[in-house]
Design a protein around this motif. Structure first.
Motif, mmCIF file in Angstrom:
data_model
loop_
_atom_site.group_PDB
_atom_site.id
_atom_site.type_symbol
_atom_site.label_atom_id
_atom_site.label_comp_id
_atom_site.label_asym_id
_atom_site.label_seq_id
_atom_site.Cartn_x
_atom_site.Cartn_y
_atom_site.Cartn_z
ATOM 1 N N ASP A 83 9.378 13.831 29.193
ATOM 2 C CA ASP A 83 8.700 14.560 28.116
ATOM 3 C C ASP A 83 8.199 13.536 27.101
ATOM 4 O OD1 ASP A 83 7.751 16.255 26.209
ATOM 5 O OD2 ASP A 83 9.682 17.158 25.695
ATOM 6 N N PRO A 84 6.996 13.006 27.288
ATOM 7 C CA PRO A 84 6.484 11.957 26.385
ATOM 8 C C PRO A 84 6.445 12.381 24.927
ATOM 9 C CG PRO A 84 5.119 12.139 28.364
ATOM 10 C CD PRO A 84 6.067 13.305 28.382
ATOM 11 N N GLY A 85 6.362 13.674 24.658
ATOM 12 C CA GLY A 85 6.303 14.140 23.279
ATOM 13 C C GLY A 85 7.648 14.195 22.591
ATOM 14 N N THR A 86 8.715 13.952 23.351
ATOM 15 C CA THR A 86 10.064 13.980 22.775
ATOM 16 C C THR A 86 10.805 12.708 23.178
ATOM 17 O OG1 THR A 86 10.062 16.395 23.029
ATOM 18 C CG2 THR A 86 12.170 15.348 22.503
ATOM 19 N N GLY A 127 3.293 9.626 20.015
ATOM 20 C CA GLY A 127 1.841 9.662 19.858
ATOM 21 C C GLY A 127 1.372 10.195 18.528
ATOM 22 N N ASP A 128 2.245 10.246 17.533
ATOM 23 C CA ASP A 128 1.869 10.731 16.203
ATOM 24 C C ASP A 128 0.993 9.679 15.529
ATOM 25 O OD1 ASP A 128 1.813 11.646 13.504
ATOM 26 O OD2 ASP A 128 3.689 12.737 13.869
ATOM 27 N N ASP A 129 -0.233 10.067 15.160
ATOM 28 C CA ASP A 129 -1.184 9.121 14.577
ATOM 29 C C ASP A 129 -1.286 9.251 13.054
ATOM 30 O OD1 ASP A 129 -2.374 11.580 14.459
ATOM 31 O OD2 ASP A 129 -4.232 10.983 15.482
ATOM 32 N N ARG A 130 -0.325 9.925 12.423
ATOM 33 C CA ARG A 130 -0.341 10.043 10.970
ATOM 34 C C ARG A 130 0.102 8.736 10.317
ATOM 35 N NH1 ARG A 130 3.412 15.164 9.993
ATOM 36 N NH2 ARG A 130 4.509 14.166 11.752
ATOM 37 N N ASP A 178 9.472 17.345 7.444
ATOM 38 C CA ASP A 178 8.475 17.449 8.501
ATOM 39 C C ASP A 178 9.065 18.162 9.717
ATOM 40 O OD1 ASP A 178 5.753 16.439 9.495
ATOM 41 O OD2 ASP A 178 7.120 15.782 11.082
ATOM 42 N N PRO A 179 8.455 19.245 10.182
ATOM 43 C CA PRO A 179 9.036 20.005 11.309
ATOM 44 C C PRO A 179 9.027 19.238 12.622
ATOM 45 C CG PRO A 179 6.888 20.899 10.682
ATOM 46 C CD PRO A 179 7.241 19.899 9.637
ATOM 47 N N GLU A 180 7.996 18.417 12.871
ATOM 48 C CA GLU A 180 7.932 17.680 14.127
ATOM 49 C C GLU A 180 8.998 16.587 14.179
ATOM 50 O OE1 GLU A 180 6.651 16.392 17.918
ATOM 51 O OE2 GLU A 180 6.586 18.272 16.788
#
Length: 470
Positions: free
Chosen positions: A130-133, A381-384, A91-93
């Motif tokens: 950086d909430p995404g990291t 925040g990944d919802d998968r 997975d790249p993310e």
């Protein structure tokens, strides 16, 4: 709660006192393993009278085979990526966040520490900048500890991190509970005194006490080496320390023989020793490589004793090293450094035990890494659906390039997908993604009628001076 009041079971201060005491006990184990790994085990026991005279020899007689055992295992534990669900590639993310936290390098430190001392830790925290990291840090087993729910080896009940602040000199502690993060501090106890730290809440500017825990679980994850069903784990070298001590003892004996018994002692008969005026004997001969003895009396006989044979000491060390190699499943050529005209099949057979051991270690380590990835993706925040994660490990088996290519060609005839073959080749997940994109682009050009794509990129077309292409 009053300072003299005993904390109740399950309260943050109760967890702090309980886990801190357990952490102090574990530190002794970790320090011992690190000393052996660094080639600095305790000196062999000899009489106190002889210790001072032979201290130099004692230090020179310490070998470091246990360090080789750890490195041989840890160097083959390499994370290449994380696969989610039934995806063909990593997975790249998930890999982006992994690399953003420097875990390409730190994962080697984390895994090596776990192999060396039995356990290490990873801590996941939100990133306010950086909430995404989210942030992921490596934690040492002498500073971190996790407690599990009774009856479970995976559900974490509480976590603790303790460290000494360089500025104030105080002990800092954070208790991780699903409902919040409780921060404490205490003056460091005086050395030599068995006193417990007196903990007090530690206030952080612009932060509530306790601090919220947005992950709702203990964010400290334990990496266990050789775990058991009771929740314990052990160092890779714990059960071979006696062998290392035995080797060191043999080396000491050998060096004693070299120092004091390797020089051939001479004897003489029929010679009258001269004396001085007081009747004390005079030493007439001094042995040295640049001195010659001359004796005129033909009745004098001279001979020499045999020097001590150090061969048995060398064979004893070799036997102990082979014993360590067998117990740890480390190829003997790693420890003995002896490999002459060995075939590829023989080398593969010699390393089969190490490869099997590494694959066995990958499974518990993989579970912990999957939990870390799951937590930081949720924090981002990944919802998968993250219930199905799989760590992609680098192949721990070493093969020559020719052998590997031959094996991959045979696998391709069985219909194995290209992505799986590239992964077996040792390509990174980033390379696999690039190769797949290039393959798909070539396929699109072929479907569009560009048959030349089957034969690689087109050569550049030069323009003639008159404007016509050639």
């Amino acid at each position: 709660m009053a300072p003299s009041q005993k904390p109740q079971i399950g309260e943050p201060l109760w967890w702090l006192e309980r886990l801190y005491e357990e952490l102090e006990q574990r530190r002794k184990y970790a320090e011992t393993m690190r000393c052996y790994y660094a080639g600095d085990p305790p000196l062999s026991d000899i009489t106190e009278k002889a210790r001072t005279a032979f201290r130099r020899l004692l230090k020179q007689a310490r070998s470091n085979y246990t360090g080789l055992v750890v490195d041989a295992t840890a160097e083959r534990l390499q994370v290449d990526g994380v696969r989610i669900g039934d995806a063909e590639v990593g997975d790249p993310e998930a890999w982006r966040i992994w690399q953003a936290n420097g875990l390409d390098a730190d994962s080697d430190l984390i895994l090596t520490e776990a192999v060396k001392v039995g356990r290490s830790f990873m801590l996941v925290a939100p990133n306010p900048r950086d909430p995404g990291t989210p942030l992921v840090t490596a934690e040492d087993c002498t500073q971190a500890l996790v407690a599990y729910v009774p009856g479970s080896r995976r559900e974490r009940a509480a976590g603790l991190k303790v460290w000494a602040d360089d500025w104030t000199g105080n002990l800092m502690a954070t208790v991780y509970l699903p409902g919040g993060l409780y921060k404490y501090e205490a003056p460091q106890p005086q050395k030599g005194l068995r006193t417990k730290p007196k903990w007090a809440p530690r206030k952080v500017e612009n932060e509530a006490w306790p601090a919220p825990n947005p992950l709702k679980v203990v964010p400290l994850i334990e990496m266990q080496n050789r775990p058991d069903l009771l929740g314990g784990c052990m160092s890779e070298i714990e059960d071979v320390l006696d062998i290392q001590d035995r080797i060191n003892k043999t080396l000491i004996d050998r060096m004693m023989a070299q120092e004091f018994a390797a020089f051939r002692q001479r004897w003489m008969t029929g010679y009258e020793v001269p004396t001085d005026e007081s009747g004390q004997p005079i030493e007439p001969f001094k042995a040295a490589v640049d001195r010659l003895w001359v004796i005129e009396d033909e009745n004098v006989k001279v001979g020499e004793f045999q020097a001590t044979d150090i061969g048995p000491y060398l064979r004893a060390v070799e036997a102990d090293v082979k014993d360590m190699a067998a117990r740890t499943r480390t190829p003997s050529q790693y420890l003995l450094g002896a490999m002459v005209n060995i075939s590829g099949d023989a080398l593969k057979a010699a390393e089969s035990g190490l490869v099997s051991k590494v694959k066995q270690r990958q499974r518990p380590f993989g579970e912990a890494i999957e939990e870390v990835v799951r937590l930081y993706l949720q924090a981002a925040g990944d919802d998968r659906d993250l219930s199905a994660l799989e760590v992609i490990w680098h192949n721990p088996e070493f093969r020559t390039e020719g052998e590997l290519v031959d094996a991959l060609l045979k696998m391709s005839t069985l219909g194995v997908p290209h992505e799986a073959l590239w992964e077996r080749w040792g390509a990174s997940q980033t390379e696999i993604a690039q190769w797949r994109e290039q393959r798909d682009q070539a396929a699109d050009r072929i479907m569009g009628g560009d048959i030349a794509s089957l034969y690689g990129p087109k050569p550049a077309i030069a323009e003639a001076e008159d404007g016509d292409s050639i």
